[in-house]
Design a protein around this motif. Structure first.
Motif: not given
Length: 319
Positions: A117-119, A201-203, A211-214, A223-225
């Motif tokens: 769901l986060n994606e 909520a934790a995410i 995430y911006e740096a990644a 990779r971010q996940t």
């Protein structure tokens, strides 16, 4: 060197006075918070700590006519009877297997759904999925069990679909080998959506700059996940896993009582259902209390062990 009076430091009385002052001041400053906490404290005192007084019947030949104090002591007689009974290893095996299957299949399910769901970038679709997966949580266990009984009956929906494809009907709830699959899969269906709430909520608490740096470094979504999202969820996952370990020997007794029958005792009968039959149906109170106490001690031991391991290997712990 501090002055000593009767073997105690002179500052002890002053420290106690300061402690009382801090307690009184804190209570005055947060009296409404303590007032909100009062119902919770009363709930646990009345329904969780109060009944612990009755644990003594596990060591007595309890009779309702004689009461707690009048019943004679028998020591560990009922514990020994349970350990030497024919059902002991079957109950332990079934309880542990159902709990382990829940850890393997049911525990990761909301984590995976939260990551998926986060994606999702379409908010309408995301909310629709969340709503659909949340709904089973609000259905009563009795209704869920009734639905499973109807769907899995010989003339139920599942067997009608199998017959439409030319397959033979299967009496699922009468076959022991199907019970664990039915129990775990229905539990995942009912709880996966609700379980995602805490993980989402934790995410949401993860710093977006990570995430911006990644992305600047060329990391794709996978990779971010792996390197940001999952590590950010890890403390929450560990806490819930520790709590799950504390309930390892306590599976959903109510649901099993509604789904199982004498034909599936081989794989469905667990400690909770056995206690129900012995304690309420057969009125063998002392024997069932001994089994329940044994189960609680094992759960407490597993909780402490899981918390100790987590504390030594990670920085996350319950206490």
């Amino acid at each position: 060197m501090a002055e000593v009076v009767r073997g105690k430091p002179a500052g002890t009385a002053k420290d106690k006075t300061r402690f009382r002052y801090r307690v009184v001041r804190d209570f005055k400053m947060n009296k409404y918070v303590y007032l909100m906490l009062l119902p919770v404290v009363l709930y646990y005192a009345v329904f969780h700590y109060g009944p612990m007084y009755g644990v003594q019947i596990a060591f007595k030949d309890y009779s309702p006519t004689l009461g707690f104090w009048g019943s004679p002591w028998v020591g560990f007689k009922y514990f020994q009877d349970f350990f030497n009974s024919f059902y002991f290893w079957r109950l332990i095996r079934n309880t542990i297997l159902l709990s382990v299957y829940e850890l393997i299949f049911a525990f990761p399910a909301p984590i995976i759904l939260a990551l998926l769901l986060n994606e999702v970038r379409n908010r309408l679709f995301k909310r629709a999925v969340q709503t659909i997966t949340y709904i089973p949580h609000f259905i009563s266990i009795v209704v869920i069990a009734g639905m499973m009984v109807d769907f899995l009956a010989r003339d139920g929906l599942i067997n009608n679909l199998l017959a439409w494809f030319g397959m033979e009907a299967i009496p699922y709830l009468r076959q022991p080998e199907w019970f664990r699959t039915i129990y775990i899969s229905s539990g995942i269906w009912q709880g996966v959506g609700w379980g995602t709430i805490i993980y989402l909520a934790a995410i949401s608490n993860i710093d977006p700059s990570l995430y911006e740096a990644a992305r600047v470094d060329g990391a794709n979504r996978w990779r971010q996940t792996i390197h940001i999202t999952i590590p950010g969820m890890l403390p929450t996952i560990i806490i819930l896993l520790i709590l799950q370990m504390g309930n390892l020997m306590t599976v959903g007794t109510e649901k099993i009582l509604l789904l199982y029958n004498s034909a599936t005792y081989e794989t469905a009968d667990v400690i909770g259902t056995f206690v129900y039959r012995k304690g309420l149906l057969e009125s063998n109170y002392s024997y069932s209390a001994a089994i329940g106490l044994f189960n609680s001690v094992i759960n407490f031991t597993l909780l402490v062990l899981a918390n100790t391991i987590s504390k030594r290997t990670t920085e996350t712990k319950l206490w």
